[in-house]
Each structure stands twice: as structure tokens, then as C-alpha cells.
Design an enzyme around this catalytic site. Structure first.
Site, PDB file in Angstrom:
ATOM      1  N   ASP A   3      -3.090  12.274  -2.492  1.00  0.00           N
ATOM      2  CA  ASP A   3      -3.173  13.732  -2.646  1.00  0.00           C
ATOM      3  C   ASP A   3      -3.391  14.043  -4.127  1.00  0.00           C
ATOM      4  O   ASP A   3      -2.602  13.600  -4.966  1.00  0.00           O
ATOM      5  CB  ASP A   3      -1.862  14.385  -2.186  1.00  0.00           C
ATOM      6  CG  ASP A   3      -1.535  14.002  -0.752  1.00  0.00           C
ATOM      7  OD1 ASP A   3      -2.334  14.318   0.132  1.00  0.00           O
ATOM      8  OD2 ASP A   3      -0.477  13.367  -0.532  1.00  0.00           O
ATOM      9  N   LYS A   5      -3.107  21.708  -8.899  1.00  0.00           N
ATOM     10  CA  LYS A   5      -2.567  22.640  -9.907  1.00  0.00           C
ATOM     11  C   LYS A   5      -1.697  21.916 -10.918  1.00  0.00           C
ATOM     12  O   LYS A   5      -0.930  21.019 -10.555  1.00  0.00           O
ATOM     13  CB  LYS A   5      -1.738  23.721  -9.210  1.00  0.00           C
ATOM     14  CG  LYS A   5      -2.568  24.612  -8.325  1.00  0.00           C
ATOM     15  CD  LYS A   5      -1.778  25.820  -7.896  1.00  0.00           C
ATOM     16  CE  LYS A   5      -2.643  26.699  -7.022  1.00  0.00           C
ATOM     17  NZ  LYS A   5      -2.044  26.969  -5.731  1.00  0.00           N
ATOM     18  N   ASP A  30     -11.551  10.401  -4.940  1.00  0.00           N
ATOM     19  CA  ASP A  30     -12.838  11.098  -5.017  1.00  0.00           C
ATOM     20  C   ASP A  30     -12.733  12.290  -5.983  1.00  0.00           C
ATOM     21  O   ASP A  30     -13.628  13.116  -6.051  1.00  0.00           O
ATOM     22  CB  ASP A  30     -13.283  11.590  -3.624  1.00  0.00           C
ATOM     23  CG  ASP A  30     -12.249  12.492  -2.974  1.00  0.00           C
ATOM     24  OD1 ASP A  30     -11.126  12.621  -3.525  1.00  0.00           O
ATOM     25  OD2 ASP A  30     -12.551  13.072  -1.915  1.00  0.00           O
ATOM     26  N   GLU A  52       0.859  -1.186   0.000  1.00  0.00           N
ATOM     27  CA  GLU A  52       0.000   0.000   0.000  1.00  0.00           C
ATOM     28  C   GLU A  52       0.896   1.237   0.000  1.00  0.00           C
ATOM     29  O   GLU A  52       1.828   1.349   0.799  1.00  0.00           O
ATOM     30  CB  GLU A  52      -0.944   0.046   1.206  1.00  0.00           C
ATOM     31  CG  GLU A  52      -1.903   1.242   1.049  1.00  0.00           C
ATOM     32  CD  GLU A  52      -2.885   1.451   2.193  1.00  0.00           C
ATOM     33  OE1 GLU A  52      -2.869   0.698   3.174  1.00  0.00           O
ATOM     34  OE2 GLU A  52      -3.663   2.424   2.084  1.00  0.00           O
ATOM     35  N   LYS A  59     -15.744   2.688   6.333  1.00  0.00           N
ATOM     36  CA  LYS A  59     -16.780   3.575   6.896  1.00  0.00           C
ATOM     37  C   LYS A  59     -16.728   4.964   6.250  1.00  0.00           C
ATOM     38  O   LYS A  59     -17.745   5.602   6.038  1.00  0.00           O
ATOM     39  CB  LYS A  59     -16.698   3.642   8.419  1.00  0.00           C
ATOM     40  CG  LYS A  59     -15.431   4.189   8.984  1.00  0.00           C
ATOM     41  CD  LYS A  59     -15.514   4.234  10.500  1.00  0.00           C
ATOM     42  CE  LYS A  59     -14.208   4.817  10.997  1.00  0.00           C
ATOM     43  NZ  LYS A  59     -13.679   4.466  12.196  1.00  0.00           N
ATOM     44  N   TYR A  60     -15.521   5.430   5.887  1.00  0.00           N
ATOM     45  CA  TYR A  60     -15.398   6.748   5.243  1.00  0.00           C
ATOM     46  C   TYR A  60     -16.043   6.735   3.866  1.00  0.00           C
ATOM     47  O   TYR A  60     -16.784   7.644   3.503  1.00  0.00           O
ATOM     48  CB  TYR A  60     -13.929   7.159   5.103  1.00  0.00           C
ATOM     49  CG  TYR A  60     -13.259   7.300   6.428  1.00  0.00           C
ATOM     50  CD1 TYR A  60     -13.491   8.426   7.223  1.00  0.00           C
ATOM     51  CD2 TYR A  60     -12.419   6.293   6.910  1.00  0.00           C
ATOM     52  CE1 TYR A  60     -12.889   8.545   8.460  1.00  0.00           C
ATOM     53  CE2 TYR A  60     -11.814   6.413   8.150  1.00  0.00           C
ATOM     54  CZ  TYR A  60     -12.054   7.537   8.921  1.00  0.00           C
ATOM     55  OH  TYR A  60     -11.475   7.653  10.143  1.00  0.00           O
TER      56      TYR A  60
HETATM   57  C1  LIG Z   1      -4.506  12.005   1.330  1.00  0.00           C
HETATM   58  S1  LIG Z   1      -3.589  10.863   2.271  1.00  0.00           S
HETATM   59  C2  LIG Z   1      -4.501   9.373   2.129  1.00  0.00           C
HETATM   60  C3  LIG Z   1      -4.203   8.404   3.225  1.00  0.00           C
HETATM   61  C4  LIG Z   1      -4.919   7.049   3.180  1.00  0.00           C
HETATM   62  N1  LIG Z   1      -4.531   6.264   2.034  1.00  0.00           N
HETATM   63  C5  LIG Z   1      -6.403   7.235   3.220  1.00  0.00           C
HETATM   64  O1  LIG Z   1      -7.104   6.726   2.332  1.00  0.00           O
HETATM   65  O2  LIG Z   1      -6.908   7.853   4.179  1.00  0.00           O
HETATM   66  C6  LIG Z   1      -2.183  10.565   1.246  1.00  0.00           C
HETATM   67  C7  LIG Z   1      -1.045   9.889   2.001  1.00  0.00           C
HETATM   68  O3  LIG Z   1      -0.036   9.518   1.060  1.00  0.00           O
HETATM   69  C8  LIG Z   1       1.236   9.818   1.599  1.00  0.00           C
HETATM   70  N2  LIG Z   1       2.121  10.046   0.444  1.00  0.00           N
HETATM   71  C9  LIG Z   1       2.067  11.078  -0.431  1.00  0.00           C
HETATM   72  N3  LIG Z   1       2.987  10.966  -1.379  1.00  0.00           N
HETATM   73  C10 LIG Z   1       3.677   9.828  -1.102  1.00  0.00           C
HETATM   74  C11 LIG Z   1       4.776   9.173  -1.719  1.00  0.00           C
HETATM   75  N4  LIG Z   1       5.354   9.691  -2.807  1.00  0.00           N
HETATM   76  N5  LIG Z   1       5.224   8.027  -1.173  1.00  0.00           N
HETATM   77  C12 LIG Z   1       4.645   7.513  -0.050  1.00  0.00           C
HETATM   78  N6  LIG Z   1       3.589   8.089   0.575  1.00  0.00           N
HETATM   79  C13 LIG Z   1       3.118   9.227   0.063  1.00  0.00           C
HETATM   80  C14 LIG Z   1       1.011  11.042   2.454  1.00  0.00           C
HETATM   81  O4  LIG Z   1       1.997  11.172   3.474  1.00  0.00           O
HETATM   82  C15 LIG Z   1      -0.374  10.765   3.036  1.00  0.00           C
HETATM   83  O5  LIG Z   1      -0.307  10.078   4.257  1.00  0.00           O
END
Ligand SMILES: C[S@@+](CC[C@H](N)C(=O)[O-])C[C@H]1O[C@@H](n2cnc3c(N)ncnc32)[C@H](O)[C@@H]1O
Length: 299
Positions: A97, A101, A133, A22, A166-167
Site C-alpha cells: 500500500d 498522503k 508501481d 514475504e 501475469k499482473y
Molecule cells: C496492496 S496489497 C499487495 C498484495 C500482494 N503483495 C500483491 O502484490 O498483490 C498489500 C498487502 O499488504 C498487507 N499489509 C499491509 N500492511 C501490512 C503490515 N504492516 N504487515 C503485514 N501485512 C501488511 C495488506 O493486508 C495487503 O494484503
């Protein structure tokens, strides 16, 4: 092996096969569910956030799961350094994320460069499942995968009738659209120029004779070592006769921060990475130590 993998020190690549990965596991609930649902498989999470890693380790203190591992590294470099080609069965990327932009698209987890690296580490028939989403992110990921080739792609909208977290259930009941993109490895990709960093087995100290360290000469100096490889020096210190300078090395976007020291040994000085700094030993790191030995001493 412990849950938390020290990617700098561990023997690479990891010996595992049929891995479930993951990327960006956030709070870690899904990673733990993967580990519970697949007790016979190794489950590995890559995360950039130290807080997320801490949260996962805390949860693991309450639950004895032996097949789950994590490391704090950017996903591209995690796949590059740690995993064998063809060793991954499934990759999950949940709600990454979106980087809205255009100038930030290169930070997205599903760029062709990242997908290429994931593809290489996957076995034939292996899948990447991405949930988001944000429709334009799903479209972007699909376009990158189709440009690259080597995947059978499917995209769909999630339905509230499915068993979801649940989310997801809440978002769907609030009327939000959720997209799922599945990329199944089915062949070869186009060739892609990808960043590489070369590890070395040993870093040897550099011996300097007949001169005295003067690391403040290097403070705030920035140097390009080669294309896309930079180093920068920060504050210097002297502690119990040991000279130290805080150093940053960025190789193709892979960044490490550490201390370089000069320590007296008999009549000469030994310049090396401080034993208190844990680093991934690379060819360019050797060059930085050499540079400090050449420029960090009184002329
Ligand atoms: C928006 S959160 C989503 C977290 C989780 N997957 C969820 O569904 O709630 C995105 C996560 O990806 C991690 N992340 C972003 N870019 C990453 C990368 N290049 N390698 C590893 N993790 C990364 C961030 O630190 C963050 O915890």
C-alpha cells in the site's frame, strides 16, 4: 508445524534459519511460488488481512506444500517476536500500500523503523526486494534505507522482457512503470529507537477477597499505563456467575483485544484473562489484570 502459525502460543523465536519471508502476501500466489521454487527452505508470510490468510489456506488444501507458513500479524511485530537475529535470507515486499498522503507515511512498510527491524533479522548478504508501481514510494523507500545505512541499494525499472507475474506483464504492456528496489545487507545501520513489547512466561490470576465484582464501573474507561501504553474497557457481562469485561491493550502500537474475567473460587475471586481469549502474555497485560482487580470491584 501447521501452515498457520499461532504467534501468541508458539515457542519464540522460531528455530529456523535461512528463511524466506514475504510481507503482505495478498492473494498468496507469489508466496506459494517461493515455496515451490525453494523446497529446501522455510517460506513465511506475514499478513494483516484475515481474508488473505483464508485464501492462502484454501489454496494449500489443494496443494501439498510443507515448507510454507503464515501468520496474521503486522510485519514489524512478526519480525520482532518470531524471528531470530540473522536468520532471514530474503524478504519480498510486492506492491505494498503506497499511503499517498504525507501524514500516512508512517504506515508505509518501508519506514526506517521497519527497515531497521528487517535488517536486524537478516543475515549478512541477505536481501530485501521491493516492487512498486508508485515512483514516489520507491524513492521514499530508497531514502529511508540510505538514511539508515547498512544496505547496498539498487533501484531499476522492470522490463517486459523479464519473466514476470501475469499482473506485472499486463501492467507493463499497458505502459505502466514498475520499480524494483533491492537492499542488500552489507554492514551496520545507524542506531534507531524502536518499539519493544516485553513478553512474560506466565500470567498469574490476581486474588480479590471480601468484595464483589462490579465491572460496569470500568466500562468506557481509558487509562494510560505508561508512555505509549494504553488500555480501554468496553462492555461488561455476567455469564453463569462469571464477570467479564472486553478490554483493549495497545503497547507501542501493538494491539490486543480480549476479555478479563472474575471467577469465584471458594471465599474469594480470581481475576484473570478469560481462557477463551488467546493473548500474547506481556508485562503490561499483567498490569491490566491488576488494574481490573483494583478498580472493578465494589468499594
Ligand atoms: C496492496 S496489497 C499487495 C498484495 C500482494 N503483495 C500483491 O502484490 O498483490 C498489500 C498487502 O499488504 C498487507 N499489509 C499491509 N500492511 C501490512 C503490515 N504492516 N504487515 C503485514 N501485512 C501488511 C495488506 O493486508 C495487503 O494484503
Amino acid at each position: 508445524m501447521f501452515c498457520l502459525i499461532n504467534y501468541k502460543g508458539v515457542d519464540k523465536p522460531l528455530p529456523w534459519d535461512g528463511l524466506i519471508v514475504e510481507v503482505g502476501f495478498g492473494r498468496g500466489e507469489f508466496l506459494l511460488k517461493l515455496a515451490r521454487d525453494n523446497p529446501e527452505k522455510k517460506v513465511l508470510g506475514f499478513e494483516l488481512s484475515g481474508i488473505s490468510i483464508e485464501k492462502l489456506l484454501k489454496k494449500l488444501r489443494r496443494e501439498d506444500l510443507r515448507n510454507v507458513h503464515c501468520t496474521r500479524i503486522d510485519a514489524y511485530w512478526g519480525f520482532h517476536f518470531l524471528l531470530r537475529d540473522g536468520s532471514v535470507e530474503r524478504i519480498y515486499i510486492n506492491y505494498p500500500d503506497p499511503w499517498f498522503k504525507k501524514r500516512d507515511y508512517k504506515r508505509r512498510l518501508t519506514t526506517r523503523k521497519n527497515l531497521y527491524m528487517f535488517h536486524r533479522k537478516m543475515r549478512q548478504g541477505g536481501i530485501i526486494r521491493i516492487r512498486t508501481d508508485y515512483g514516489p514510494f520507491a524513492e521514499f523507500s530508497l531514502e529511508e534505507a540510505e538514511w539508515l545505512g547498512g544496505f547496498d541499494t539498487t533501484m531499476r525499472e522492470l522490463s517486459v522482457k523479464e519473466p514476470l507475474t501475469k499482473y506485472e506483464r499486463r501492467w507493463l504492456s499497458e505502459g505502466k512503470k514498475l520499480y524494483e528496489l533491492t537492499l542488500k545487507k552489507s554492514g551496520e545501520t545507524r542506531p534507531v529507537e524502536t518499539p519493544k513489547v516485553k513478553e512474560v512466561k506466565e500470567l498469574f490470576p490476581v486474588k480479590v477477597e471480601g468484595r464483589t465484582p462490579q465491572f460496569d464501573r470500568l466500562e468506557n474507561v481509558e487509562e494510560k499505563l505508561e508512555d505509549r501504553v494504553y488500555t480501554k474497557f468496553f462492555r461488561s457481562y455476567t455469564r453463569e456467575g462469571v464477570f467479564l469485561i472486553e478490554t483493549l491493550l495497545s503497547e507501542e502500537g501493538f494491539t490486543q483485544k480480549f476479555f478479563i474475567e472474575a471467577r469465584r473460587k471458594g471465599e474469594h475471586w480470581l481475576v484473570d484473562v478469560s481462557p477463551h481469549s488467546e493473548v500474547l502474555r506481556t508485562e503490561n497485560l499483567k498490569k491490566v489484570v491488576q488494574l481490573v482487580a483494583e478498580r472493578g470491584f465494589k468499594p
